[in-house]
Every structure is written in C-alpha cells, then in structure tokens.
Design a protein around this motif. Structure first.
Motif, PDB file in Angstrom:
ATOM      1  N   CYS A  84       2.157-116.980 -37.048  1.00  0.00           N
ATOM      2  CA  CYS A  84       3.237-116.282 -37.750  1.00  0.00           C
ATOM      3  C   CYS A  84       3.096-116.423 -39.264  1.00  0.00           C
ATOM      4  O   CYS A  84       3.370-115.479 -40.008  1.00  0.00           O
ATOM      5  N   GLU A  85       2.653-117.611 -39.692  1.00  0.00           N
ATOM      6  CA  GLU A  85       2.471-117.841 -41.124  1.00  0.00           C
ATOM      7  C   GLU A  85       1.187-117.194 -41.646  1.00  0.00           C
ATOM      8  O   GLU A  85       0.962-117.124 -42.845  1.00  0.00           O
ATOM      9  N   ASN A  86       0.353-116.730 -40.713  1.00  0.00           N
ATOM     10  CA  ASN A  86      -0.901-116.075 -41.077  1.00  0.00           C
ATOM     11  C   ASN A  86      -0.775-114.552 -40.977  1.00  0.00           C
ATOM     12  O   ASN A  86      -1.763-113.849 -40.797  1.00  0.00           O
ATOM     13  N   GLY A  87       0.447-114.066 -41.071  1.00  0.00           N
ATOM     14  CA  GLY A  87       0.661-112.624 -41.034  1.00  0.00           C
ATOM     15  C   GLY A  87       0.618-112.015 -39.649  1.00  0.00           C
ATOM     16  O   GLY A  87       0.412-110.805 -39.495  1.00  0.00           O
ATOM     17  N   GLY A  88       0.813-112.853 -38.630  1.00  0.00           N
ATOM     18  CA  GLY A  88       0.850-112.324 -37.271  1.00  0.00           C
ATOM     19  C   GLY A  88      -0.498-112.226 -36.605  1.00  0.00           C
ATOM     20  O   GLY A  88      -0.628-111.623 -35.533  1.00  0.00           O
ATOM     21  N   LYS A  89      -1.530-112.814 -37.199  1.00  0.00           N
ATOM     22  CA  LYS A  89      -2.864-112.796 -36.618  1.00  0.00           C
ATOM     23  C   LYS A  89      -3.317-114.211 -36.321  1.00  0.00           C
ATOM     24  O   LYS A  89      -3.105-115.116 -37.133  1.00  0.00           O
ATOM     25  N   ARG A  90      -3.956-114.406 -35.168  1.00  0.00           N
ATOM     26  CA  ARG A  90      -4.493-115.719 -34.843  1.00  0.00           C
ATOM     27  C   ARG A  90      -5.548-116.121 -35.862  1.00  0.00           C
ATOM     28  O   ARG A  90      -6.455-115.344 -36.147  1.00  0.00           O
ATOM     29  N   PRO A  91      -5.463-117.326 -36.438  1.00  0.00           N
ATOM     30  CA  PRO A  91      -6.526-117.790 -37.347  1.00  0.00           C
ATOM     31  C   PRO A  91      -7.872-117.762 -36.637  1.00  0.00           C
ATOM     32  O   PRO A  91      -7.988-118.197 -35.490  1.00  0.00           O
ATOM     33  N   VAL A  92      -8.886-117.256 -37.307  1.00  0.00           N
ATOM     34  CA  VAL A  92     -10.193-117.058 -36.679  1.00  0.00           C
ATOM     35  C   VAL A  92     -10.785-118.358 -36.180  1.00  0.00           C
ATOM     36  O   VAL A  92     -11.366-118.421 -35.105  1.00  0.00           O
ATOM     37  N   SER A  93     -10.629-119.436 -36.946  1.00  0.00           N
ATOM     38  CA  SER A  93     -11.258-120.713 -36.602  1.00  0.00           C
ATOM     39  C   SER A  93     -10.376-121.599 -35.739  1.00  0.00           C
ATOM     40  O   SER A  93     -10.657-122.769 -35.550  1.00  0.00           O
ATOM     41  N   GLU A  94      -9.323-121.016 -35.172  1.00  0.00           N
ATOM     42  CA  GLU A  94      -8.355-121.830 -34.436  1.00  0.00           C
ATOM     43  C   GLU A  94      -8.964-122.521 -33.222  1.00  0.00           C
ATOM     44  O   GLU A  94      -8.710-123.679 -32.939  1.00  0.00           O
ATOM     45  N   VAL A  95      -9.793-121.796 -32.470  1.00  0.00           N
ATOM     46  CA  VAL A  95     -10.427-122.361 -31.284  1.00  0.00           C
ATOM     47  C   VAL A  95     -11.930-122.300 -31.475  1.00  0.00           C
ATOM     48  O   VAL A  95     -12.481-121.262 -31.806  1.00  0.00           O
ATOM     49  N   SER A  96     -12.590-123.434 -31.272  1.00  0.00           N
ATOM     50  CA  SER A  96     -14.042-123.473 -31.397  1.00  0.00           C
ATOM     51  C   SER A  96     -14.674-122.829 -30.179  1.00  0.00           C
ATOM     52  O   SER A  96     -14.481-123.275 -29.049  1.00  0.00           O
ATOM     53  N   PHE A 151       0.659-125.439 -28.362  1.00  0.00           N
ATOM     54  CA  PHE A 151       1.077-124.045 -28.159  1.00  0.00           C
ATOM     55  C   PHE A 151       1.992-123.579 -29.289  1.00  0.00           C
ATOM     56  O   PHE A 151       1.715-122.587 -29.974  1.00  0.00           O
ATOM     57  N   PHE A 152       3.066-124.324 -29.516  1.00  0.00           N
ATOM     58  CA  PHE A 152       4.050-123.915 -30.523  1.00  0.00           C
ATOM     59  C   PHE A 152       3.492-124.058 -31.945  1.00  0.00           C
ATOM     60  O   PHE A 152       3.821-123.264 -32.826  1.00  0.00           O
ATOM     61  N   SER A 153       2.644-125.051 -32.157  1.00  0.00           N
ATOM     62  CA  SER A 153       2.020-125.216 -33.465  1.00  0.00           C
ATOM     63  C   SER A 153       1.116-124.034 -33.792  1.00  0.00           C
ATOM     64  O   SER A 153       1.119-123.507 -34.912  1.00  0.00           O
ATOM     65  N   SER A 154       0.354-123.578 -32.801  1.00  0.00           N
ATOM     66  CA  SER A 154      -0.545-122.445 -33.005  1.00  0.00           C
ATOM     67  C   SER A 154       0.234-121.153 -33.230  1.00  0.00           C
ATOM     68  O   SER A 154      -0.169-120.309 -34.044  1.00  0.00           O
ATOM     69  N   ILE A 155       1.350-120.987 -32.523  1.00  0.00           N
ATOM     70  CA  ILE A 155       2.187-119.799 -32.731  1.00  0.00           C
ATOM     71  C   ILE A 155       2.756-119.799 -34.142  1.00  0.00           C
ATOM     72  O   ILE A 155       2.797-118.759 -34.818  1.00  0.00           O
ATOM     73  N   THR A 156       3.191-120.980 -34.609  1.00  0.00           N
ATOM     74  CA  THR A 156       3.712-121.084 -35.976  1.00  0.00           C
ATOM     75  C   THR A 156       2.625-120.733 -36.991  1.00  0.00           C
ATOM     76  O   THR A 156       2.879-119.986 -37.947  1.00  0.00           O
ATOM     77  N   ASP A 157       1.430-121.268 -36.789  1.00  0.00           N
ATOM     78  CA  ASP A 157       0.315-120.958 -37.687  1.00  0.00           C
ATOM     79  C   ASP A 157       0.035-119.459 -37.704  1.00  0.00           C
ATOM     80  O   ASP A 157      -0.235-118.877 -38.763  1.00  0.00           O
ATOM     81  N   ARG A 186       6.484-129.198 -37.688  1.00  0.00           N
ATOM     82  CA  ARG A 186       6.433-129.609 -39.095  1.00  0.00           C
ATOM     83  C   ARG A 186       7.839-129.495 -39.701  1.00  0.00           C
ATOM     84  O   ARG A 186       8.762-130.147 -39.224  1.00  0.00           O
ATOM     85  N   ASP A 187       8.027-128.649 -40.714  1.00  0.00           N
ATOM     86  CA  ASP A 187       9.356-128.552 -41.334  1.00  0.00           C
ATOM     87  C   ASP A 187      10.073-127.276 -40.914  1.00  0.00           C
ATOM     88  O   ASP A 187      10.920-126.758 -41.628  1.00  0.00           O
ATOM     89  N   ARG A 188       9.738-126.796 -39.738  1.00  0.00           N
ATOM     90  CA  ARG A 188      10.299-125.519 -39.317  1.00  0.00           C
ATOM     91  C   ARG A 188      10.921-125.608 -37.927  1.00  0.00           C
ATOM     92  O   ARG A 188      10.349-126.209 -37.016  1.00  0.00           O
ATOM     93  N   GLU A 189      12.095-125.009 -37.783  1.00  0.00           N
ATOM     94  CA  GLU A 189      12.729-124.942 -36.475  1.00  0.00           C
ATOM     95  C   GLU A 189      12.256-123.668 -35.762  1.00  0.00           C
ATOM     96  O   GLU A 189      12.275-122.583 -36.328  1.00  0.00           O
TER      97      GLU A 189
END
Length: 247
Positions: free
Chosen positions: A187-199, A179-185, A62-65
């Motif tokens: 990091c932006e979620n306070g270092g926790k994997r979003p709960v709904s990330e994988v069905s 992979f990198f998109s999920s890692i960015t998400d 997205r807008d992040r390196e």
C-alpha cells in the motif's frame, strides 16, 4: 511571565483498511487458521463454510493501524457463484492446502485460475500479496507434500510460503505478521508489490520441470521421452545430482 511550551504530538500514519480472502479446497483448514489467529483457539470439529464467512480484526504494523476485513471463502465448487463476487478489491490472498492431501496442493493452480478469471487482468493480480500456507504440518505421518515442493511452487511465482498447524498454532502468528506487513508495504508502494519482496530462485517453467522430475516414475518419465535412448542413464545421473542440490 511564565511561558507555556507546547510539544508537538507525533502523528501516527493514517490507518489502513484492507481486504483479504482465503482460498483452497474444502477441509484444508482455512477457517481454523483464521480462528486460531483471531480467537486464539482451535475448533476440532469440522464445520463446512457455507458460502462466505466474514470477520474484522485490527492489527498494528509498525506505527500504523490496519483494519483487516477477512472473507473466508467456501472451498466447495457448489459455492463458485457466491465466491466470484468477492475476488475484486482484495489486497491479500491466503492460499491454503493440506500437506496430507496432494489433491489440495495440485488444486492451487485451479484456484489461481479462477481468481484470474474474475479479476480480469494480470495487472490486478500484481497488486495483491499472496501467502501460500502449507497447513496441518503437525500430522507428520500422513504428510505427502514435502516442504521443498511446496516452497518451490510458491516462490517461483513470487509468493510467500509458510508451514502452519491450526491445531498447535505453529507458524500461524509469523505467517499473519508477514502477511499484513507485506500488504502494508504494498500500500505504501503505490499499490504494487515490491519487486524484491520474495526471493525467486526459479522461473515458473523451471519449477514445473523440477516438480515433474521429482514426481516421475522412472528414468524415461523423468526426461519425458520414450524408452530406447541409450543416453537416459547418464542424463538421469546428472539430473538427480542437480535435484539433490535443492532438498
């Protein structure tokens, strides 16, 4: 008097520096996958990784390196003492197996076990994005682990699943982008994997039961009972009907 108008420049978000590691048995293609993505080439000759290979790449999410530090871990048991120093502080793990070697698929649990042992707590594991990579799908004639089985194992644990071929490049870019998109998400979620990330359609226990049924030799083995129960034939029909719902 001429007025000078200054238009504020859009500020990009601060760049992220992340650490990812690759795990899996020797010869499953971990190094080839990384080279295919970073160098856009395939190395046909097998060269065993000695201890750890290290590389750095930059990607735009997205807008992040994102500055990615990649630690490619040797799969041979001999290098355990080297590997165990590199698990900590990882944000992403690439779990790789060869679809033509069932042993490499069944070893994924051992790799997770080794990592958990070194990480120290489940909380640390919950702060990591896992991608399960079913590699060498181009070699269709020697395939022994089908997509359904691999996907079930991954998604029942909340991991992403991708089918790839380092030789042809199939699935490589898509896998790393996710992979990198999920890692960015994360990091932006306070270092926790979003709960709904994988069905997740099944719990780990349910997934293990389905795997046992699929790999059973006969009706008795399918149910986990000894021969002699008249109900087996009827139960087998029901179970097979259930399994057919999930190809």
């Amino acid at each position: 008097v001429q007025m000078e108008t200054t238009v504020p420049k859009r500020r990009d978000k601060k760049s992220l520096r992340v650490k990812v590691i690759s795990l899996g048995n020797a010869e499953v293609g971990k190094s080839c996958i990384i080279k295919r993505y970073c160098e856009k080439r395939f190395v046909p000759k097998y060269l065993a990784t000695i201890g750890i290979d290290y590389g750095v790449t930059k990607v735009q999410v997205r807008d992040r390196e994102i500055k990615v530090n990649i630690f490619d871990m040797a799969g041979h048991p001999f290098f355990y003492e080297v590997r165990n120093e590199f698990y900590k502080d990882s944000q992403g793990v690439l779990l790789v197996y060869d679809v033509g070697v069932r042993e490499s698929f069944e070893a994924l649990d051992s790799w997770l076990g080794e990592m958990k042992q070194e990480m120290g707590s489940q909380a640390n594991m919950d702060s990591i994005v896992f991608i399960v990579c079913a590699n060498k799908v181009d070699l269709t004639k020697r395939r022994v682990v089908d997509e359904g089985e691999g996907r079930l194992w991954a998604e029942s644990r909340g991991f992403h699943y991708f089918e790839t071929s380092a030789q042809s490049g199939e699935g490589i870019n898509e896998m790393f982008q996710a992979f990198f998109s999920s890692i960015t998400d994360m990091c932006e979620n306070g270092g926790k994997r979003p709960v709904s990330e994988v069905s997740v359609g099944f719990t780990k226990e349910q997934a293990d039961t389905i795997r046992r049924i699929r790999n059973s030799k006969d009706s008795w083995d399918m149910l986990g009972v000894k021969p002699g129960l008249w109900i087996v034939s009827q139960m087998t029909i029901l179970i097979k009907s259930f399994i057919n719902l999930f190809p």
